[in-house]
Motif scaffolding. Sequence first.
Motif: not given
Length: 377
Positions: A39-40, A94-99, A208-209, A233-235
């Motif tokens: 999904a990137v 990244s997604g983890a960092e966004a979270n 919403e990553v 959150s997104m990535a």
Amino acid sequence: MSALFQNYARRPIAIVEGKGTEVFDSNGKRYLDFTSGIAVCSLGHAHPAIVETVQKQSEKLWHISNLFESPGQEKLATSLVKDLHLSYAFFCNSGAEANEAAIKLVRKHTGKHKIIVFEKSFHGRTFGAMSATGQDKVRNGFGPLVSEFITLPFNDVEALKAAVDGETAAIMLEMIQGEGGVNAVSAEFAQAIHDIQQSTNVLVIVDEVQTGIGRTGTRFAFEQTVLKPNIVSMAKGLGGGFPVGGILGTADLFDTFNAGTHGTTFGGNPLAVAVAQTVIDHVFNEVFLATVQQKSAYLTTKLKEAFPEEKYSVLGKGLMLGFGFGEEVAPYITALDEAGLLTVAAGPKVIRLLPPLTVSEQEIDEAVAILKSVILK
Ligand code: PLP
């Protein structure tokens, strides 16, 4: 002998080139990429506008750090929050960092620690994001985890109502659980979360990553529900293949993330935000989003025509679809690879179809023909 840690169960395919939905391996074999790099690659591989942006920006400025003003971040933030109830952005990688940023923000803003999360969720591999993830296989062996994440069954209104109390800082969820099996939030559950948010000080974090940036046919998936999250959150799709993530938050959170509270060296560097701006300029557009919805309807119809509904179910929204038939999908995914269609599992029993948002109907026809030849054989 590989010099890599073997922490990924890699498939024996080395993709070396891609254009649009097509990718090619080191032997020159062609595949349709219905993973989009999980999904990137929202605009497909080597989209001309992204290639041009990378070329131009890389000759100008790659990185300068957040010591200085960032016109690129300002512009991207404005584009992302336009016409939404959200007001501010923070960018990371990244997604983890966004979270992580979302978790830190709700703890600091509310002064509370308890965050309600859900079984089968996936929020990333860093400590906070991993602790929020409702899957033992992700957490096992790494304890002690960050405390006060309460894991509840997904879509269980009564369990949620019983768990929320005066110590609850936030509820954190995906609109469609991606890694957990393509499980969409129910309308009743979204309503219950909305009601709790309205009647208490509990904040809502929507991850919403995977679902964000047009993947489900709207800018963000929460827009298809009653939910108005405090933090999104997104990535993934945001950079179309370039690593960039972030959060969007409501205006009342502004003072909590004041100078010195949070940051990252690379976050929102000029190259990353230039690419993300190009993605958003394409995707945050009603005409483009309507094509995602049309392609989703086309793919869903073709799958339903090809596979009898009594046995085969199609889950998800937009171009984040899951396809299940009650069996373990791992052997089918290998057979699909061999037949030239790359897909990705969502849990043990669902094949996830995540084509680029730019996929053509002809490519969808080809993918469904491959699915038929492999699965109905
Ligand atoms: N959140 C969701 C919903 C995801 O699907 C993922 C990755 O699959 C993550 C967070 C973690 O993102 P990243 O792998 O960029 O850290």
